[in-house]
Scaffold this motif. Structure first.
Motif, PDB file in Angstrom:
ATOM      1  N   VAL A   1     -12.792  -0.921   3.690  1.00  0.00           N
ATOM      2  CA  VAL A   1     -13.867  -0.083   4.241  1.00  0.00           C
ATOM      3  C   VAL A   1     -13.537   1.380   3.990  1.00  0.00           C
ATOM      4  O   VAL A   1     -12.461   1.857   4.344  1.00  0.00           O
ATOM      5  N   GLY A   2     -14.453   2.093   3.344  1.00  0.00           N
ATOM      6  CA  GLY A   2     -14.264   3.517   3.124  1.00  0.00           C
ATOM      7  C   GLY A   2     -13.359   3.881   1.968  1.00  0.00           C
ATOM      8  O   GLY A   2     -13.053   5.056   1.775  1.00  0.00           O
ATOM      9  N   GLY A   3     -12.893   2.890   1.212  1.00  0.00           N
ATOM     10  CA  GLY A   3     -12.001   3.165   0.092  1.00  0.00           C
ATOM     11  C   GLY A   3     -10.549   2.893   0.441  1.00  0.00           C
ATOM     12  O   GLY A   3     -10.190   2.782   1.624  1.00  0.00           O
ATOM     13  N   PRO A   4      -9.679   2.769  -0.546  1.00  0.00           N
ATOM     14  CA  PRO A   4      -8.267   2.426  -0.312  1.00  0.00           C
ATOM     15  C   PRO A   4      -7.547   3.381   0.635  1.00  0.00           C
ATOM     16  O   PRO A   4      -6.803   2.936   1.515  1.00  0.00           O
ATOM     17  N   ALA A   5      -7.736   4.691   0.498  1.00  0.00           N
ATOM     18  CA  ALA A   5      -7.015   5.649   1.341  1.00  0.00           C
ATOM     19  C   ALA A   5      -7.371   5.470   2.813  1.00  0.00           C
ATOM     20  O   ALA A   5      -6.492   5.489   3.691  1.00  0.00           O
ATOM     21  N   VAL A   6      -8.662   5.290   3.096  1.00  0.00           N
ATOM     22  CA  VAL A   6      -9.105   5.072   4.476  1.00  0.00           C
ATOM     23  C   VAL A   6      -8.536   3.769   5.009  1.00  0.00           C
ATOM     24  O   VAL A   6      -8.079   3.688   6.161  1.00  0.00           O
ATOM     25  N   MET A   7      -8.529   2.753   4.161  1.00  0.00           N
ATOM     26  CA  MET A   7      -8.061   1.442   4.621  1.00  0.00           C
ATOM     27  C   MET A   7      -6.554   1.430   4.851  1.00  0.00           C
ATOM     28  O   MET A   7      -6.072   0.801   5.795  1.00  0.00           O
ATOM     29  N   ILE A   8      -5.814   2.122   4.006  1.00  0.00           N
ATOM     30  CA  ILE A   8      -4.365   2.204   4.204  1.00  0.00           C
ATOM     31  C   ILE A   8      -4.060   2.879   5.547  1.00  0.00           C
ATOM     32  O   ILE A   8      -3.213   2.408   6.321  1.00  0.00           O
ATOM     33  N   GLU A   9      -4.745   3.971   5.810  1.00  0.00           N
ATOM     34  CA  GLU A   9      -4.569   4.657   7.095  1.00  0.00           C
ATOM     35  C   GLU A   9      -4.903   3.735   8.255  1.00  0.00           C
ATOM     36  O   GLU A   9      -4.191   3.696   9.273  1.00  0.00           O
ATOM     37  N   GLN A  10      -5.981   2.961   8.116  1.00  0.00           N
ATOM     38  CA  GLN A  10      -6.388   2.046   9.181  1.00  0.00           C
ATOM     39  C   GLN A  10      -5.345   0.949   9.398  1.00  0.00           C
ATOM     40  O   GLN A  10      -4.994   0.623  10.541  1.00  0.00           O
ATOM     41  N   LEU A  11      -4.840   0.383   8.330  1.00  0.00           N
ATOM     42  CA  LEU A  11      -3.839  -0.671   8.455  1.00  0.00           C
ATOM     43  C   LEU A  11      -2.559  -0.148   9.102  1.00  0.00           C
ATOM     44  O   LEU A  11      -1.954  -0.812   9.950  1.00  0.00           O
ATOM     45  N   ARG A  12      -2.145   1.031   8.704  1.00  0.00           N
ATOM     46  CA  ARG A  12      -0.947   1.618   9.314  1.00  0.00           C
ATOM     47  C   ARG A  12      -1.162   1.907  10.792  1.00  0.00           C
ATOM     48  O   ARG A  12      -0.241   1.777  11.605  1.00  0.00           O
ATOM     49  N   HIS A  13      -2.391   2.296  11.127  1.00  0.00           N
ATOM     50  CA  HIS A  13      -2.719   2.520  12.541  1.00  0.00           C
ATOM     51  C   HIS A  13      -2.623   1.208  13.323  1.00  0.00           C
ATOM     52  O   HIS A  13      -2.080   1.186  14.442  1.00  0.00           O
TER      53      HIS A  13
ATOM     54  N   GLU B   1       1.349  -4.538   7.332  1.00  0.00           N
ATOM     55  CA  GLU B   1       2.090  -3.532   6.562  1.00  0.00           C
ATOM     56  C   GLU B   1       2.146  -3.893   5.084  1.00  0.00           C
ATOM     57  O   GLU B   1       2.045  -3.017   4.217  1.00  0.00           O
ATOM     58  N   GLN B   2       2.278  -5.182   4.766  1.00  0.00           N
ATOM     59  CA  GLN B   2       2.325  -5.596   3.376  1.00  0.00           C
ATOM     60  C   GLN B   2       0.965  -5.356   2.700  1.00  0.00           C
ATOM     61  O   GLN B   2       0.917  -4.938   1.531  1.00  0.00           O
ATOM     62  N   THR B   3      -0.120  -5.596   3.417  1.00  0.00           N
ATOM     63  CA  THR B   3      -1.444  -5.350   2.859  1.00  0.00           C
ATOM     64  C   THR B   3      -1.627  -3.871   2.549  1.00  0.00           C
ATOM     65  O   THR B   3      -2.208  -3.492   1.518  1.00  0.00           O
ATOM     66  N   ALA B   4      -1.113  -3.014   3.431  1.00  0.00           N
ATOM     67  CA  ALA B   4      -1.193  -1.568   3.196  1.00  0.00           C
ATOM     68  C   ALA B   4      -0.385  -1.177   1.949  1.00  0.00           C
ATOM     69  O   ALA B   4      -0.844  -0.367   1.133  1.00  0.00           O
ATOM     70  N   LYS B   5       0.778  -1.770   1.791  1.00  0.00           N
ATOM     71  CA  LYS B   5       1.604  -1.476   0.612  1.00  0.00           C
ATOM     72  C   LYS B   5       0.903  -1.901  -0.673  1.00  0.00           C
ATOM     73  O   LYS B   5       0.955  -1.186  -1.685  1.00  0.00           O
ATOM     74  N   GLU B   6       0.249  -3.034  -0.626  1.00  0.00           N
ATOM     75  CA  GLU B   6      -0.450  -3.517  -1.832  1.00  0.00           C
ATOM     76  C   GLU B   6      -1.603  -2.583  -2.195  1.00  0.00           C
ATOM     77  O   GLU B   6      -1.923  -2.413  -3.378  1.00  0.00           O
ATOM     78  N   LEU B   7      -2.210  -1.968  -1.206  1.00  0.00           N
ATOM     79  CA  LEU B   7      -3.322  -1.053  -1.472  1.00  0.00           C
ATOM     80  C   LEU B   7      -2.861   0.287  -2.029  1.00  0.00           C
ATOM     81  O   LEU B   7      -3.638   1.013  -2.645  1.00  0.00           O
ATOM     82  N   THR B   8      -1.617   0.656  -1.779  1.00  0.00           N
ATOM     83  CA  THR B   8      -1.149   1.968  -2.242  1.00  0.00           C
ATOM     84  C   THR B   8      -1.225   2.105  -3.742  1.00  0.00           C
ATOM     85  O   THR B   8      -1.354   3.214  -4.273  1.00  0.00           O
ATOM     86  N   GLY B   9      -1.190   0.995  -4.463  1.00  0.00           N
ATOM     87  CA  GLY B   9      -1.282   1.055  -5.904  1.00  0.00           C
ATOM     88  C   GLY B   9      -2.658   1.460  -6.394  1.00  0.00           C
ATOM     89  O   GLY B   9      -2.835   1.843  -7.573  1.00  0.00           O
TER      90      GLY B   9
END
Length: 302
Positions: A194-206, A292-300
């Motif tokens: 939702v909102g693109g990878p950067a937004v989703m990474i922030e959400q997952l880390r939250h 956390e692993q899902t967030a790491k996979e999105l960082t790419g």
């Protein structure tokens, strides 16, 4: 019936629960006297539809202490302690919650009742199949969601008001007496970007960070769990309240507004479904690892 304490908090929390409790008590008193809703409404100079809204605890009805409460007490021949308790509940319903300025947004989907009860709850159990629950959303994730119009365009001011309202709701998790939240998220919630990878990474880390709070339990229901009750039930929320001020209720959000389930048999079915869902979900440490692993996979992709 003895007089009850004032259940409203300083921010107006308790007013919705008080409205619903008042409605149930008025209904019980009327039915005990075998008086019709039409006759009772006529006695206090109300139309039947207004008394119906009072008895069902619907928001938007201004309850008049003298005409409505004292009038119905006279008609139902109630004793002094009962009258005092009813007046106290009626006074509590007049206390405005922080969400009142957002009434124009809430009434569109009948969400005003839900937010009022959410503020009053002491425990919230939820299963979410597609999206991060509002109580756990970051600001940017929430903005991405509310920027998607339903059946009309939303201007920038409305988007911002919706985001502010959603973030304000989350204060029940961090206040002095925080709500206990037990949330189960389908793995699909983590995978929907939702909102693109950067937004989703922030959400997952939250999600990973907030799951460390002592009043929050967060589990992930993986795709590998196979067939489970959540596939049939869809998303739902169970609200429970302190001091028996309100029986538990279940809320399920749909496109055109929420569905409420209040009968004991209905509550029991949702509780059984939630138990089954939890049994199929990962435990908290494993859930945090998956987030956390899902967030790491999105960082790419950033």
């Amino acid at each position: 019936m003895p007089a009850r304490r004032n259940i409203a908090g300083p921010d107006g929390s308790g007013s919705m629960a008080a409205r619903r409790r008042l409605g149930r008590l008025l209904t019980e008193l009327r039915e005990a006297k075998a008086i019709t809703q039409e006759a009772a409404a006529e006695y206090i100079e109300r139309v039947p539809s207004t008394l119906y809204r009072m008895e069902t605890g619907k928001p938007g009805v201004r309850i008049r202490i003298k005409q409505d409460i004292h009038g119905l007490c006279e008609l139902y021949e109630v004793d002094a302690p009962t009258r005092e308790a009813l007046v106290q509940l009626a006074e509590t319903t007049k206390i405005k919650g922080w969400y009142q300025p957002y009434h124009d947004l809430l009434v569109q989907t009948n969400f005003d009742s839900y937010i009022g009860l959410e503020q009053d709850a002491s425990e919230i159990d939820t299963f979410e199949s597609q999206l991060v629950p509002g109580l756990l959303q970051t600001e940017r994730y929430a903005r991405a969601l509310v920027s998607v119009p339903d059946n009309r365009e939303r201007d920038a001011d409305e988007v911002e008001r919706r985001v502010r309202m959603r973030l304000r709701r989350q204060e029940i998790l961090t206040r002095a007496d925080p709500v206990r939240l037990d949330a189960v998220l389908s793995e699909a919630v983590l995978q929907h970007v939702v909102g693109g990878p950067a937004v989703m990474i922030e959400q997952l880390r939250h999600l990973a960070a907030i799951s460390e709070r002592p009043n929050i339990t967060l589990r992930v229901l993986p795709f590998a769990a196979g067939l489970h009750d959540g596939l049939v039930s869809g998303s739902f929320v169970i609200l429970r309240f302190p001091d028996d001020i309100e029986p538990p209720v279940v809320y399920s959000d749909v496109l055109l507004g929420g569905l409420w389930f209040e009968a004991p048999s209905e509550i029991a079915r949702f509780r059984r479904a939630l138990t089954s869902i939890i049994e199929s979900a990962l435990d908290q440490p494993a859930s945090r690892d998956m987030i956390e692993q899902t967030a790491k996979e999105l960082t790419g992709d950033v």
